[in-house]
Design an enzyme around this catalytic site. Structure first.
Site, short mmCIF file in Angstrom:
data_model
loop_
_atom_site.label_atom_id
_atom_site.label_comp_id
_atom_site.label_asym_id
_atom_site.label_seq_id
_atom_site.Cartn_x
_atom_site.Cartn_y
_atom_site.Cartn_z
N SER A 164 -47.16 -8.89 4.32
CA SER A 164 -46.06 -8.58 5.23
C SER A 164 -45.16 -9.81 5.38
O SER A 164 -44.59 -10.27 4.40
CB SER A 164 -46.61 -8.10 6.58
OG SER A 164 -45.60 -7.47 7.33
N ASP A 179 -45.97 3.11 3.09
CA ASP A 179 -45.70 2.07 4.07
C ASP A 179 -44.41 2.40 4.81
O ASP A 179 -43.34 2.54 4.20
CB ASP A 179 -45.58 0.72 3.37
CG ASP A 179 -45.72 -0.46 4.33
OD1 ASP A 179 -45.27 -0.33 5.48
OD2 ASP A 179 -46.26 -1.50 3.91
N HIS A 207 -48.98 0.50 6.07
CA HIS A 207 -48.93 -0.95 6.28
C HIS A 207 -50.34 -1.48 6.57
O HIS A 207 -50.61 -2.06 7.63
CB HIS A 207 -47.96 -1.29 7.40
CG HIS A 207 -47.41 -2.69 7.32
ND1 HIS A 207 -46.68 -3.14 6.25
CD2 HIS A 207 -47.51 -3.75 8.18
CE1 HIS A 207 -46.34 -4.40 6.44
NE2 HIS A 207 -46.84 -4.79 7.60
#
Length: 756
Positions: A293, A376, A405
């Site tokens: 991320s 995601d 995610h």
């Protein structure tokens, strides 16, 4: 007493029940009709939706669903599913991702499921613009930060240490005096030089534990915090900061490239590498950066700015292609311009270009592993894939389509294994080294050059081998040569087709054998053979700045292309002992001692090895093999030795060209020295080439060679090839075969079946 017993019994019954709470009975399944979820632009993706209770369809269930390009659904509808199922068809006219999201209402609760189909994702192009002064801005910022000395601190966290790993909280100054960056440093207890791994964090405010696991495998790890605060406090402290002073920190100063919160963060990553280089026992070769991320973005940024980074792994990287939403395309977290389309935000648009993962990714030159999921909804796969497409470095994409995610265990395992392999921990070459070490307890392996291609009385018969014909087993080690690959030839210098080398090399590994590769490259300055030594300055001409450097870059690329093709039936790279620049202490090759300086030779070795590392090869076990010397001293040996961090196996090429007495005396002297050097420096030892031309002494193997080898911890010995006019190995058609059979019968001489 009875009440206490009853209470304990109740706890015993309740605890397993709590531990077993997992998942939901209701599942919303959204399934595409392509197993890989990939489609070409213009194709139709057919989705099947099923609402299931205990794996059976739920009748009369209401669902809300939306469908269209991710983040920009074109359809939002409600529908009653009489039999718990429905189908949907979607397509895209441009490359991108099409998402169908379904929410079912069952028993007053909502249950969601999604499927995101990719349409020609390999054609995705990011929208972000790279500022013309991007490089100068960052180089100036790094230079300015380095004017502040690191002045590191190190605090032992004894409660976290293990018998193998010491754990510290460390800090160092970042962009100015008093501005410190903190992290958890884990280092192996055993003294030595180690590869290093910088772990950079995802978004948020939290403490860090340190990567003790990777350190226990033999690496230095630094788990970095980015907020300039102690990373060992209680969680409640970070929770208060996340809700207070550091709330939405990614928006701090985002209208100015100089005031952006991420300027200090990115520079902190560069200073972390400064710290690793200056204040740890890093080996100076393997240094990786990884994160997910926000950490994926920081991985791109660090690798794009710092050439010391040799590998990078990014998982669902955020902060990529911020301006995509200005064109109605899914944009990366934190979705800066998604809500207001960027209206009145010209300063922010310009400033964020200096903090866009795309612009850093374009500058990465080292091996890169990227992974993300199609579902995601935080970091859109549109941005992740478009950013991946701009990577020019050797790269690997590992998609786990169904993940959002988060990551699956298999994804995590693949990620960590890739990191370990880049550090030569658990890599094919490391496993080969471990195997060779274990086999030394049984004896030393017998080897033969070009064994499966031709023999004393035959050639090009698939499956044949002079050694196998004689003793009924293949040699444990087979040697092959790449001379000619640099010219783009289809056959090597001994007229063996490279395709056949590839096939036989892989076949021998798959049957359990060990393989070596040597390279006799042509003279790049004259076009002559490897033995063309009439013209001085060949090595000088191919080093950076030399007249033939660009040519030699192409030659190394061709070597790398061949190595990249060495895959087993499962598509995995096969381990190879690679021994370039052999016999460098002689004068018969253009890289020999009389034709280049010691420093030039070491630079030549580094140039080739660094190029292979840049290609991301983890299957090469590097061998340094000078020629028979007879008078090695540590000082003389180290003059050309590439370094312990660059060599796993040492050996020598030893042929009897003169008298038997001279040969035995010189080999014994050399192996005395080399065995001590190998022991003291943790290296494997081998007779990387040896033999007596045309076997003029039919008892040479057991009477001369074996008695010498038996006194040393050798991994293997490799007899040179059997060619009709010049042979060094055995044959059933030559009297020396009887003596070789005695070698085969010796318990400490290992053939293929002995090492399986």
């Amino acid at each position: 007493m009875k009440k206490i017993v009853l209470f304990i019994l109740m706890l015993t019954l309740l605890m397993p029940a709590n531990a077993q709470v997992r998942g939901n009975s209701i599942v919303v399944s959204v399934q595409p009709d392509h197993k890989d979820w990939n489609y070409k632009v213009g194709e139709k993706a057919r989705f099947t939706v099923s609402v299931l209770r205990s794996s059976t369809l739920v009748d009369n269930v209401e669902v809300n669903y939306e469908a269209g390009p991710e983040m920009y659904p074109e359809v939002k509808e409600t529908k009653m599913l009489r039999d718990g199922t429905m189908t949907w068809t979607g397509t895209m006219k441009q490359p991108g991702f099409y998402r169908l999201k379904v929410v079912a209402k069952v028993g007053g609760k909502e249950y969601a499921g999604s499927c995101t189909a990719a349409f020609s994702p390999e054609r995705l192009v990011p929208t972000t613009v790279c500022p013309q002064d991007f490089d100068s801005f960052w180089q100036q910022a790094i230079g300015q930060a380095r004017r502040t000395p690191l002045e590191p601190t190190r605090e032992l966290l004894s409660e976290r240490c293990t018998k193998d790993v010491n754990v510290y909280q460390v800090s160092f100054q970042n962009v100015r005096w008093g501005s410190r960056t903190y992290g958890i440093l884990c280092v192996p207890v055993k003294p030595g030089k180690y590869p290093a791994l910088l772990r950079v964090p995802g978004a948020g405010v939290r403490p860090y534990q340190g990567d003790i696991y990777t350190a226990s495998k033999g690496a230095i790890t630094l788990d970095l915090g980015i907020h300039g605060i102690d990373v060992t406090m209680k969680q409640e402290v970070y929770d208060r900061l996340a809700s207070g002073a550091l709330s939405n920190y990614w928006l701090y100063g985002w209208d100015s490239r100089d005031d952006s919160y991420y300027k200090r963060v990115v520079l902190g990553c560069i200073r972390a590498i400064d710290f690793i280089e200056q204040f740890t026992d890093w080996n100076g070769r393997q240094l990786g950066v990884t994160g997910s991320s926000q950490g994926g973005f920081l991985s791109y940024a660090t690798a794009g700015l710092d050439s010391r980074v040799t590998f990078v792994a990014a998982v669902h990287p955020a902060l990529c292609d911020h301006t995509a939403s200005l064109k109605g395309v899914a944009c990366g977290w934190p979705h800066y311009f998604y809500w207001n389309k960027g209206r009145g935000m010209e300063k922010q648009i310009e400033a964020t270009r200096y903090y866009d993962g795309v612009n850093f990714a374009r500058r990465i030159t080292c091996p890169t592993w990227v992974s993300f999921g199609y579902n995601d909804d935080v970091v859109p796969p549109t941005t992740a894939y478009a950013t991946y497409n701009v990577l020019k470095a050797p790269k690997t994409l590992s998609v786990y389509q169904q993940t959002a995610h988060f990551w699956y265990q298999e994804q995590w395992d693949e990620w960590q294994q890739w990191l370990l392999e880049q550090m030569n921990i658990g890599s094919p070459s490391a496993r080969l080294a471990d195997r060779l070490t274990m086999l030394q307890a049984k004896g030393y392996m017998a080897g033969h050059q070009d064994d499966p291609f031709y023999g004393l009385t035959w050639e090009w018969q698939w499956g044949r081998s002079d050694i196998r014909d004689l003793v009924g087993d293949y040699p444990a080690v087979m040697g092959f040569d790449l001379g000619g690959i640099e010219m783009g030839d289809t056959k090597n210098l001994d007229s063996v087709p490279f395709q056949r080398i590839r096939e036989q090399l892989v076949a021998h590994v798959e049957r359990g054998g060990v393989v070596t590769l040597s390279w006799h490259p042509r003279n790049p300055l004259t076009g002559g053979t490897a033995w063309d030594v009439k013209t001085p300055g060949v090595v000088t001409s191919i080093l950076p700045g030399g007249s033939q450097h660009q040519k030699f870059l192409t030659w190394m690329q061709r070597v790398g292309d061949f190595i990249a093709s060495l895959k087993d039936s499962q598509g995995q790279p096969v381990p190879v002992i690679f021994r370039p620049w052999h016999e460098n202490n002689g004068s018969w090759f253009w890289w020999g001692q009389q034709h280049c300086s010691d420093e030039e030779f070491r630079a030549l070795w580094r140039m080739l090895q660094d190029e292979m590392d840049r290609r991301g090869f983890t299957n090469l076990l590097w061998s340094y093999s000078p020629n028979l010397d007879g008078g090695w001293t540590t000082e003389r040996f180290l003059r050309r030795y590439p370094g312990n961090d660059r060599v796993t196996l040492i050996g020598e090429d030893a042929y009897q060209w003169g008298t038997e007495e001279d040969f035995k005396r010189h080999v014994t002297a050399d192996l005395d020295f080399l065995s001590r050097f190998a022991r003291d420096n943790g290296k494997l030892l081998a007779m990387t080439e040896c033999g007596l031309k045309n076997m003029t002494d039919t008892t040479w193997w057991t009477r001369v060679l074996k008695p010498v080898m038996d006194s040393y911890p050798l991994s293997y010995f490799l007899l040179w090839r059997n060619y009709k006019k010049e042979f060094f190995g055995p044959s059933k058609d030559h009297p020396c075969g009887d003596d070789y059979k005695k070698l085969y019968e010796a318990k400490n001489v290992l053939f293929l079946n002995d090492i399986k």
